[in-house]
Scaffold this motif. Structure first.
Motif, PDB file in Angstrom:
ATOM      1  N   SER A   1       3.358 -16.433  -6.054  1.00  0.00           N
ATOM      2  CA  SER A   1       2.953 -15.405  -5.102  1.00  0.00           C
ATOM      3  C   SER A   1       2.091 -16.072  -4.030  1.00  0.00           C
ATOM      4  O   SER A   1       1.700 -17.236  -4.168  1.00  0.00           O
ATOM      5  CB  SER A   1       2.206 -14.272  -5.795  1.00  0.00           C
ATOM      6  N   ASP A   2       1.818 -15.361  -2.968  1.00  0.00           N
ATOM      7  CA  ASP A   2       1.131 -16.029  -1.871  1.00  0.00           C
ATOM      8  C   ASP A   2       0.461 -15.031  -0.944  1.00  0.00           C
ATOM      9  O   ASP A   2       0.970 -13.941  -0.718  1.00  0.00           O
ATOM     10  CB  ASP A   2       2.146 -16.838  -1.049  1.00  0.00           C
ATOM     11  N   GLY A   3      -0.671 -15.445  -0.444  1.00  0.00           N
ATOM     12  CA  GLY A   3      -1.317 -14.630   0.575  1.00  0.00           C
ATOM     13  C   GLY A   3      -2.024 -15.541   1.554  1.00  0.00           C
ATOM     14  O   GLY A   3      -2.435 -16.649   1.200  1.00  0.00           O
TER      15      GLY A   3
ATOM     16  N   VAL B   1       7.758  -9.930   0.617  1.00  0.00           N
ATOM     17  CA  VAL B   1       6.560  -9.085   0.667  1.00  0.00           C
ATOM     18  C   VAL B   1       6.306  -8.681   2.117  1.00  0.00           C
ATOM     19  O   VAL B   1       6.711  -9.369   3.051  1.00  0.00           O
ATOM     20  CB  VAL B   1       5.310  -9.786   0.094  1.00  0.00           C
ATOM     21  N   THR B   2       5.621  -7.539   2.256  1.00  0.00           N
ATOM     22  CA  THR B   2       5.278  -7.097   3.611  1.00  0.00           C
ATOM     23  C   THR B   2       3.817  -7.381   3.927  1.00  0.00           C
ATOM     24  O   THR B   2       3.412  -7.263   5.075  1.00  0.00           O
ATOM     25  CB  THR B   2       5.567  -5.595   3.783  1.00  0.00           C
ATOM     26  N   SER B   3       3.029  -7.728   2.890  1.00  0.00           N
ATOM     27  CA  SER B   3       1.622  -8.157   3.010  1.00  0.00           C
ATOM     28  C   SER B   3       0.656  -7.047   3.405  1.00  0.00           C
ATOM     29  O   SER B   3       1.025  -6.071   4.053  1.00  0.00           O
ATOM     30  CB  SER B   3       1.470  -9.312   3.994  1.00  0.00           C
ATOM     31  N   SER B   4      -0.577  -7.275   3.003  1.00  0.00           N
ATOM     32  CA  SER B   4      -1.602  -6.264   3.266  1.00  0.00           C
ATOM     33  C   SER B   4      -2.839  -6.860   3.917  1.00  0.00           C
ATOM     34  O   SER B   4      -3.824  -6.166   4.125  1.00  0.00           O
ATOM     35  CB  SER B   4      -1.985  -5.591   1.946  1.00  0.00           C
TER      36      SER B   4
ATOM     37  N   GLU C   1       5.392   1.502   8.050  1.00  0.00           N
ATOM     38  CA  GLU C   1       6.038   0.817   9.178  1.00  0.00           C
ATOM     39  C   GLU C   1       6.373  -0.634   8.815  1.00  0.00           C
ATOM     40  O   GLU C   1       7.383  -1.181   9.244  1.00  0.00           O
ATOM     41  CB  GLU C   1       5.134   0.852  10.412  1.00  0.00           C
ATOM     42  N   ARG C   2       5.524  -1.252   7.981  1.00  0.00           N
ATOM     43  CA  ARG C   2       5.836  -2.625   7.541  1.00  0.00           C
ATOM     44  C   ARG C   2       7.173  -2.641   6.797  1.00  0.00           C
ATOM     45  O   ARG C   2       7.968  -3.566   6.931  1.00  0.00           O
ATOM     46  CB  ARG C   2       4.725  -3.175   6.638  1.00  0.00           C
ATOM     47  N   TYR C   3       7.402  -1.611   5.979  1.00  0.00           N
ATOM     48  CA  TYR C   3       8.682  -1.558   5.260  1.00  0.00           C
ATOM     49  C   TYR C   3       9.848  -1.272   6.209  1.00  0.00           C
ATOM     50  O   TYR C   3      10.948  -1.805   6.029  1.00  0.00           O
ATOM     51  CB  TYR C   3       8.633  -0.534   4.125  1.00  0.00           C
ATOM     52  N   ALA C   4       9.611  -0.422   7.226  1.00  0.00           N
ATOM     53  CA  ALA C   4      10.686  -0.142   8.195  1.00  0.00           C
ATOM     54  C   ALA C   4      11.070  -1.432   8.919  1.00  0.00           C
ATOM     55  O   ALA C   4      12.247  -1.745   9.117  1.00  0.00           O
ATOM     56  CB  ALA C   4      10.232   0.928   9.184  1.00  0.00           C
TER      57      ALA C   4
ATOM     58  N   GLY D   1       6.477  -4.935  -4.499  1.00  0.00           N
ATOM     59  CA  GLY D   1       5.981  -3.718  -3.852  1.00  0.00           C
ATOM     60  C   GLY D   1       6.400  -2.572  -4.743  1.00  0.00           C
ATOM     61  O   GLY D   1       7.498  -2.600  -5.293  1.00  0.00           O
ATOM     62  N   SER D   2       5.545  -1.594  -4.922  1.00  0.00           N
ATOM     63  CA  SER D   2       5.859  -0.549  -5.899  1.00  0.00           C
ATOM     64  C   SER D   2       5.567   0.849  -5.403  1.00  0.00           C
ATOM     65  O   SER D   2       5.651   1.813  -6.155  1.00  0.00           O
ATOM     66  CB  SER D   2       5.061  -0.804  -7.186  1.00  0.00           C
ATOM     67  N   SER D   3       5.186   0.992  -4.130  1.00  0.00           N
ATOM     68  CA  SER D   3       4.984   2.329  -3.561  1.00  0.00           C
ATOM     69  C   SER D   3       6.359   2.977  -3.367  1.00  0.00           C
ATOM     70  O   SER D   3       7.398   2.329  -3.561  1.00  0.00           O
ATOM     71  CB  SER D   3       4.300   2.188  -2.203  1.00  0.00           C
ATOM     72  N   THR D   4       6.377   4.242  -2.931  1.00  0.00           N
ATOM     73  CA  THR D   4       7.661   4.919  -2.721  1.00  0.00           C
ATOM     74  C   THR D   4       8.514   4.144  -1.712  1.00  0.00           C
ATOM     75  O   THR D   4       9.702   3.891  -1.952  1.00  0.00           O
ATOM     76  CB  THR D   4       7.398   6.354  -2.210  1.00  0.00           C
TER      77      THR D   4
ATOM     78  N   ARG E   1      -1.080  -0.346  -1.352  1.00  0.00           N
ATOM     79  CA  ARG E   1      -1.079   1.066  -1.732  1.00  0.00           C
ATOM     80  C   ARG E   1      -0.783   1.277  -3.211  1.00  0.00           C
ATOM     81  O   ARG E   1      -1.452   2.047  -3.890  1.00  0.00           O
ATOM     82  CB  ARG E   1      -0.073   1.832  -0.866  1.00  0.00           C
ATOM     83  N   SER E   2       0.238   0.612  -3.722  1.00  0.00           N
ATOM     84  CA  SER E   2       0.606   0.884  -5.120  1.00  0.00           C
ATOM     85  C   SER E   2      -0.483   0.400  -6.070  1.00  0.00           C
ATOM     86  O   SER E   2      -0.703   0.969  -7.127  1.00  0.00           O
ATOM     87  CB  SER E   2       1.947   0.254  -5.478  1.00  0.00           C
ATOM     88  N   ARG E   3      -1.215  -0.675  -5.690  1.00  0.00           N
ATOM     89  CA  ARG E   3      -2.295  -1.178  -6.535  1.00  0.00           C
ATOM     90  C   ARG E   3      -3.431  -0.154  -6.570  1.00  0.00           C
ATOM     91  O   ARG E   3      -4.016   0.125  -7.608  1.00  0.00           O
ATOM     92  CB  ARG E   3      -2.778  -2.515  -5.996  1.00  0.00           C
TER      93      ARG E   3
HETATM   94  C1  LIG Z   1       3.127  -6.865  -7.948  1.00  0.00           C
HETATM   95  C2  LIG Z   1       2.915  -7.075  -6.489  1.00  0.00           C
HETATM   96  C3  LIG Z   1       2.721  -8.361  -6.023  1.00  0.00           C
HETATM   97  C4  LIG Z   1       2.530  -8.599  -4.672  1.00  0.00           C
HETATM   98  N1  LIG Z   1       2.391  -9.879  -4.244  1.00  0.00           N
HETATM   99  C5  LIG Z   1       2.173 -10.125  -2.942  1.00  0.00           C
HETATM  100  C6  LIG Z   1       2.006 -11.458  -2.470  1.00  0.00           C
HETATM  101  O1  LIG Z   1       2.073 -12.419  -3.231  1.00  0.00           O
HETATM  102  N2  LIG Z   1       1.779 -11.644  -1.153  1.00  0.00           N
HETATM  103  C7  LIG Z   1       1.704 -10.603  -0.265  1.00  0.00           C
HETATM  104  O2  LIG Z   1       1.508 -10.856   0.918  1.00  0.00           O
HETATM  105  N3  LIG Z   1       1.861  -9.330  -0.690  1.00  0.00           N
HETATM  106  C8  LIG Z   1       2.095  -9.081  -1.992  1.00  0.00           C
HETATM  107  N4  LIG Z   1       2.257  -7.787  -2.424  1.00  0.00           N
HETATM  108  C9  LIG Z   1       1.943  -6.714  -1.506  1.00  0.00           C
HETATM  109  C10 LIG Z   1       3.002  -5.986  -0.807  1.00  0.00           C
HETATM  110  O3  LIG Z   1       4.101  -6.722  -0.395  1.00  0.00           O
HETATM  111  C11 LIG Z   1       2.378  -5.336   0.429  1.00  0.00           C
HETATM  112  O4  LIG Z   1       1.003  -5.254   0.382  1.00  0.00           O
HETATM  113  C12 LIG Z   1       2.930  -3.975   0.631  1.00  0.00           C
HETATM  114  O5  LIG Z   1       2.716  -3.596   1.947  1.00  0.00           O
HETATM  115  C13 LIG Z   1       2.332  -2.916  -0.241  1.00  0.00           C
HETATM  116  O6  LIG Z   1       3.039  -2.863  -1.360  1.00  0.00           O
HETATM  117  P1  LIG Z   1       3.301  -1.504  -2.125  1.00  0.00           P
HETATM  118  O7  LIG Z   1       4.701  -1.074  -1.776  1.00  0.00           O
HETATM  119  O8  LIG Z   1       3.187  -1.929  -3.548  1.00  0.00           O
HETATM  120  O9  LIG Z   1       2.264  -0.514  -1.701  1.00  0.00           O
HETATM  121  C14 LIG Z   1       2.480  -7.519  -3.765  1.00  0.00           C
HETATM  122  C15 LIG Z   1       2.671  -6.218  -4.241  1.00  0.00           C
HETATM  123  C16 LIG Z   1       2.907  -5.990  -5.577  1.00  0.00           C
HETATM  124  C17 LIG Z   1       3.123  -4.591  -6.057  1.00  0.00           C
END
Ligand SMILES: Cc1cc2nc3c(=O)[nH]c(=O)nc-3n(C[C@H](O)[C@H](O)[C@H](O)COP(=O)(O)O)c2cc1C
Length: 435
Positions: free
Chosen positions: A57-59, A123-126, A142-145, A213-216, A334-336
């Motif tokens: 994973s990466d940020g 990932v769409t990143s936060s 919008e990130r998902y769109a 990503g795990s939101s709707t 969001r899902s977290r």
């Molecule tokens: C299990 C999990 C792992 C994630 N890992 C990363 C990651 O490594 N890097 C990143 O930029 N975003 C990561 N994301 C975040 C999402 O891609 C991003 O924040 C997204 O906009 C929000 O995700 P959501 O659909 O779960 O709300 C992760 C999300 C989840 C649920």
């Protein structure tokens, strides 16, 4: 859905372990954090164990309070691909911070270099937008769109070469058949990308696609595109609900539910014996308790709690319900946040417990402590309950890597849950049983 299921194992190599205190354990090779040999040994042990894939994973966007230095995933996985031959190499890359052409080119190259073992965790990143300029991070949905358009652009590039475009006819002097390479002009609301790609079609054509990503919005996106889902599911019941709902969304998108593997994170303290595991976990907890509370709390606020300021609260009491923002107002992870919100509503965790969990288990993941047999039992229970198809496993401490590859995997194999040989020659074939 098929009953003939086989567990999928993905090993996340996250430096010294996911626990922020893991580097302080006496046997942690902290001085070798950037030493490729350290990780090559783990990757080779994982391959010998027939683990499906490596994962990272990466940020971006690190702060000065807790600077977080780590390898960039593409260079890291390319190096590991060169030292292995069968195991998958999955990189995390953001649709928000990379140009589609570069992403398509790099992933196609990794797929060639690894002979069909490349995967992209979409990932769409936060966070991290300021590393790339002054534009604000687009809102969550919008990130998902945008990601939807992005993935279409990338797929068009990957598919701009036919598999038999490179003719190599020395007599006739034809290296590439231009009729088998297409000009792709992808234009959408946010992107304008001219193709073809300057890399031949790669062994998998479309590299293996993960989605985290795990939101709707995330589930709908993953159901359309992904081969595997990385998700945080610490609770069994919620994990079962998530799994069932996800598979239904995949079917609604016109795809076979068996073709999207649900792989929750398993961030474990695992040792050969329960006593040893408890000792390691106890040491990590002690170290966390002595760490700077304000730094840990701020990290929790930004990575797990929608940026809400909790500095005035008593750490040893639950978070009051009137401090909970609405789920749809959280634009970051969001899902977290939804997950932590459920725990706050259940009323059984103090702020300190939430912060320590977030710090230790890398935010929200399933984090059991136990012996090899106990962790195998936990995985088996959730697999059989259809809460998961497999796991993205990551030890919280460095010593856990070899316990996983050398002891947990053989235990799962003894139980008939896990493969004893790779099924085929590409990552997609190995995980899904087809190209
Ligand atoms: C299990 C999990 C792992 C994630 N890992 C990363 C990651 O490594 N890097 C990143 O930029 N975003 C990561 N994301 C975040 C999402 O891609 C991003 O924040 C997204 O906009 C929000 O995700 P959501 O659909 O779960 O709300 C992760 C999300 C989840 C649920």
């Amino acid at each position: 859905m098929s009953d003939n299921r086989s567990l999928v194992l993905v090993l996340q190599i996250l430096g010294l372990g996911t626990n922020s205190q893991a580097w302080r354990l006496p046997d942690s090779p902290a001085e070798r954090l950037y030493d490729l040999d350290l990780y090559s040994e783990i990757a080779q042990a994982a391959e010998a164990a027939k683990i499906h894939s490596l994962f990272l994973s990466d940020g971006v966007g690190t702060g000065l309070e807790r600077p977080n230095g780590h390898f960039e995933p593409f260079t890291f996985q390319t190096a590991l691909a060169a030292r292995t031959s069968r195991i998958g190499v999955v990189v995390t890359a953001s649709t928000t911070f990379n140009a589609p052409f570069n992403l398509a080119r790099i992933t196609a190259s990794l797929d060639h270099l690894s002979k069909g073992r490349a995967g992209w965790n979409i990932v769409t990143s936060s966070a991290g937008e300021r590393n790339f300029g002054t534009d604000p991070l687009p809102p969550h949905d919008e990130r998902y769109a945008r990601a939807e358009e992005y993935v279409s652009a990338v797929k068009a590039l990957w598919e701009s070469w036919d598999a038999d475009a490179r003719v190599i006819d020395r007599e006739a002097g034809v290296f590439v058949d231009p009729g088998k390479v297409r000009r792709t002009n992808f234009v959408s609301e946010h992107y304008s990308v001219e193709g073809p790609l300057n890399v031949d079609r790669s062994p998998q054509g479309v590299p293996f696609l993960f989605q985290a990503g795990s939101s709707t919005a995330g589930v709908d996106f993953g159901a359309r595109h992904a081969d595997a889902i990385f998700t945080s599911q610490p609770d069994l019941d919620e994990g079962m609900r998530f799994y069932k709902n996800y598979k239904e969304r995949v079917a609604a998108a016109g795809r076979n539910p068996d073709d999207v593997k649900i792989l929750p994170g398993l961030y474990t303290v695992i040792e050969r014996t329960e006593a040893h595991a408890r000792e390691t976990a106890g040491r990590l907890a002690e170290l966390a308790a002595g760490a700077d509370w304000n730094v840990m709390r701020k990290n929790f606020e930004s990575t797990g709690f929608g940026g809400v300021d909790l500095s005035d609260l008593d750490p040893d009491r639950p978070i009051p319900l009137d401090r909970l923002p609405a789920v749809e107002d959280v634009q970051g992870r969001r899902s977290r946040y939804e997950l932590y919100r459920r725990w706050v509503l259940a009323g059984d965790r103090t702020l300190r417990q939430l912060v320590e969990h977030n710090n230790a288990a890398a935010s929200g993941h399933w984090d059991p402590v136990g012996s090899v047999e106990q962790i195998a039992d936990e995985i088996q229970e959730r697999f059989e309950a259809r809460a998961l198809d497999g796991v993205v496993i990551s030890p919280q401490h460095f010593g856990g890597y070899r316990v996983i590859t050398d002891h947990l995997v053989p235990e799962l194999q003894r139980r008939g849950l896990f493969q004893t040989e790779y099924a085929g020659d590409t990552l997609r074939y190995n995980v899904l049983g087809h190209h």
